[in-house]
Structures are given as C-alpha cells and as structure tokens.
Design an enzyme around this catalytic site. Sequence first.
Site, mmCIF file in Angstrom:
data_model
loop_
_atom_site.group_PDB
_atom_site.id
_atom_site.type_symbol
_atom_site.label_atom_id
_atom_site.label_comp_id
_atom_site.label_asym_id
_atom_site.label_seq_id
_atom_site.Cartn_x
_atom_site.Cartn_y
_atom_site.Cartn_z
ATOM 1 N N CYS A 65 -30.524 3.341 45.849
ATOM 2 C CA CYS A 65 -30.060 4.712 45.635
ATOM 3 C C CYS A 65 -30.733 5.220 44.368
ATOM 4 O O CYS A 65 -31.567 4.525 43.781
ATOM 5 C CB CYS A 65 -28.535 4.810 45.596
ATOM 6 S SG CYS A 65 -27.713 4.235 44.099
ATOM 7 N N HIS A 98 -30.022 -17.419 37.747
ATOM 8 C CA HIS A 98 -28.803 -17.654 36.977
ATOM 9 C C HIS A 98 -27.531 -17.167 37.642
ATOM 10 O O HIS A 98 -26.455 -17.688 37.349
ATOM 11 C CB HIS A 98 -28.910 -16.984 35.604
ATOM 12 C CG HIS A 98 -29.952 -17.589 34.732
ATOM 13 N ND1 HIS A 98 -30.114 -17.219 33.422
ATOM 14 C CD2 HIS A 98 -30.899 -18.535 34.968
ATOM 15 C CE1 HIS A 98 -31.102 -17.912 32.884
ATOM 16 N NE2 HIS A 98 -31.602 -18.717 33.806
#
Length: 143
Positions: A65, A98
Amino acid sequence: MRISIGNDHAGPAYKQAIVAYLTSKGYEVTNYGTDTFDSVDYPDFGHKVAYDVEEGRADFGIVICGSGNGIAMSANKHQGVRCALCWTKEIAELARQHNDANVISIPARYTSIEQAVAMVETFLNTAFEGGRHQNRVNKIACS
C-alpha cells in the site's frame, strides 16, 4: 513455493513487477490485488493474503500500500502472521533472519519498483536463524 500477494491502488505497478519476478523464478502466485489506480480499501487485500498464510495456502505473503503501514496492520491481526514493513533489502533480510516474518509489507510511495523486487528476492531467499531469536518469536503472538 506458494506466494500470496495483495495491494491497494498505490501498488498495481509494484505488484505487476513483483509477480513477473516471482513467476520467472517458478513461484506459484495467488493475486488478490487491484490492477487499477481507483481508490480501494487496503484491509480487503491484506486480510486475503493473511488468511492464505494463516491457513497454510501460501508459504509467504506480500502486501503493498502507499505507506505499507495500514496493510501491515491488517495482516498482523491474523494468528501466525508476522508481517514486516520493509523499505530496504537489509531490513527485509533481518525480518526473516531474526523475526521469522512470513509476510513482507512494501511502502509503494517510499520505495522504487526495483527496490521492491530486490526486497522480495532477499526476503524469500533468507532463512530464519532460529536459536536466540526463536524464544522472542514465540512471544509475539497473543494467546
């Protein structure tokens, strides 16, 4: 690998370039995004992508978006979805390494199409490191 993609009116050109990249690499793509610049509501497309990831119909999701924020917020309402807003390849890499992100959110108004494709490539080709990060990832979802 199955990829689900969705975008609002800020991202048709981004989606087109990303889908071309994905299909050239042999990925199976489910497209929920709009193909026009007519105003639409980003949650409608973010939720469809997130449902695919949440329910195992897609291995990864891509949402696009204008800022990347609204569609990421929508996707992150789904259990098991870890949507990361990324604006560089390095952030996309860390989101996978991570955080075990399984959906990438791209801010179309703040990145180039070339950057977006590079982020998707990095995102899909980076593995979760596990180890010390696994305990943290386990704490993300609300139960």
